[in-house]
Design an enzyme around this catalytic site. Structure first.
Site, short mmCIF file in Angstrom:
data_model
loop_
_atom_site.label_atom_id
_atom_site.label_comp_id
_atom_site.label_asym_id
_atom_site.label_seq_id
_atom_site.Cartn_x
_atom_site.Cartn_y
_atom_site.Cartn_z
N GLN A 132 0.84 -1.20 0.00
CA GLN A 132 0.00 0.00 0.00
C GLN A 132 0.87 1.25 0.00
O GLN A 132 1.90 1.32 0.67
CB GLN A 132 -0.94 0.00 1.20
CG GLN A 132 -2.11 -0.94 1.00
CD GLN A 132 -3.21 -0.81 2.02
OE1 GLN A 132 -3.66 -1.82 2.57
NE2 GLN A 132 -3.69 0.39 2.29
N SER B 26 4.59 -6.41 2.55
CA SER B 26 3.21 -6.56 3.02
C SER B 26 2.33 -7.12 1.90
O SER B 26 2.52 -8.25 1.45
CB SER B 26 2.69 -5.22 3.54
OG SER B 26 1.45 -5.36 4.18
N LEU B 27 1.37 -6.33 1.41
CA LEU B 27 0.51 -6.76 0.30
C LEU B 27 1.32 -7.29 -0.87
O LEU B 27 0.90 -8.22 -1.57
CB LEU B 27 -0.34 -5.56 -0.14
CG LEU B 27 -1.04 -5.66 -1.49
CD1 LEU B 27 -2.15 -6.70 -1.43
CD2 LEU B 27 -1.57 -4.30 -1.90
N ARG C 277 -8.56 -10.28 1.77
CA ARG C 277 -7.67 -9.63 2.73
C ARG C 277 -8.08 -8.17 2.94
O ARG C 277 -8.16 -7.68 4.06
CB ARG C 277 -6.23 -9.70 2.21
CG ARG C 277 -5.16 -9.07 3.11
CD ARG C 277 -3.82 -9.17 2.39
NE ARG C 277 -2.67 -8.86 3.22
CZ ARG C 277 -2.09 -7.66 3.30
NH1 ARG C 277 -2.61 -6.65 2.62
NH2 ARG C 277 -1.03 -7.47 4.06
N HIS D 41 -0.68 -4.71 10.68
CA HIS D 41 0.44 -5.47 11.24
C HIS D 41 0.56 -5.27 12.75
O HIS D 41 1.66 -5.12 13.29
CB HIS D 41 1.75 -5.11 10.52
CG HIS D 41 1.72 -5.40 9.06
ND1 HIS D 41 1.74 -6.69 8.56
CD2 HIS D 41 1.61 -4.58 7.98
CE1 HIS D 41 1.67 -6.65 7.24
NE2 HIS D 41 1.57 -5.39 6.87
N GLN E 126 1.13 -12.95 8.70
CA GLN E 126 1.60 -11.63 8.28
C GLN E 126 0.73 -10.48 8.77
O GLN E 126 1.22 -9.41 9.10
CB GLN E 126 1.68 -11.58 6.74
CG GLN E 126 2.39 -10.37 6.18
CD GLN E 126 1.81 -9.95 4.84
OE1 GLN E 126 0.71 -9.42 4.77
NE2 GLN E 126 2.57 -10.21 3.79
#
Length: 292
Positions: A9, A88-89, A113, A195, A244
């Site tokens: 992101q 991340s993503l 997600r 997170h 994650q």
């Protein structure tokens, strides 16, 4: 020894992917497949949507994944990567590049997600802040001493660590870290504590979808966020992907481990601002980073 890396992101921008759609028949087919999978015209939002529309989590995550994955899949000159990683993503795009997930399956997981994270954010608002100019250990100790929820979330590079948690927890930590000598503490324009433990409901929801999805053995190792270590076993990849959402993104450690394994050439795939390229160079300016 080439590694491909994929942003998360923050890599969205208005008009993203339109050049790919216009120039490539293969890209057109993949964008149309994405629209079919999601049940709405993601491509229209990507090509014509405003910055505000693209900042909505339910749009942002599928858009960034689709842009990065298609950029990789239709590129003319792609060398077989020695390893891949995603921030991340971006880990989902990395899995497509490694052949562990097909495009449509990965997009379904990304969409789930995004919805799960949005629901968790709506239930318990949270926030994040970037802390600049302090050792990681000082930030870790300060967060651990605060009663409210606040944890290290993104180890982006040496001297830049993002904290995440409740609004009260992040505000309290920000003041303490400023007093401890942080060069800057910058609130991030997010509505969720990504997170962090506040994402537990999202993790629980996503777990079932990941466990049901078919993962193939990847064609190369994927360095995953939760422990910055390479994975090649589908069951291990799934487990780390589930963890994650409530674990920190160990990007600094990932790049250090990839360098230690002999990887010196990196290609950032997707993203207009060369986000990961900047972070990688801050870890080691001797590393070569290109943009795809």
């Amino acid at each position: 020894m080439k590694a491909y890396v994929f942003p998360g992101q923050g890599a969205q921008f208005s008009g993203m992917g339109k050049d790919l759609f216009d120039l490539s028949t293969e890209a057109k087919a993949l964008f149309r497949q994405a629209d079919d999978v999601l049940g709405y015209s993601l491509s229209k939002v990507m090509f014509e949507g405003s910055e505000d529309e693209l900042r909505e989590t339910k749009i942002t995550q599928p858009a960034i994944f689709t842009h990065s994955a298609i950029t990789y899949l239709v590129a003319d000159e792609i060398e077989q990567p020695t390893a891949v990683a995603g921030h991340s993503l971006g880990e989902f795009s990395a899995l497509v590049a490694a052949g562990a997930l097909d495009f449509a399956s990965a997009l379904r997981l990304v969409a789930e997600r995004a919805l799960a994270m949005q629901a968790a954010t709506d239930a318990v608002p949270g926030t994040m802040a970037a802390v600049l100019g302090l050792d990681d250990s000082i930030i870790e100790d300060a967060c651990a001493a605060i009663e409210e929820v606040v944890v290290p979330a993104n180890y982006n590079t040496n001297g830049q660590l993002v904290i995440s948690g409740s609004v009260e927890g992040v505000e309290k930590a920000s003041k303490i870290l400023t007093d401890l000598g942080a060069r800057r503490v910058v609130p991030l324009p997010v509505g969720g504590a990504f997170h962090s433990p506040l994402m537990q409901p999202a993790q629980d929801r996503l777990k079932a979808a990941i466990e049901e999805a078919h993962f193939r053995p990847p064609a190369c190792e994927i360095y995953q966020n939760t422990d910055a270590q390479p994975s090649a076993d589908p069951s291990v990849i799934k487990s780390k992907l589930i963890d994650q959402l409530t674990s920190p993104v160990r990007w600094t450690q990932t790049i250090e481990n990839m360098k230690a394994a002999g990887l010196t050439d990196f290609v950032e795939v997707g993203g207009k601002g060369k986000i990961l390229a900047g972070l990688i160079r801050k870890v080691d300016r001797g590393l070569n980073v290109e943009q795809l």
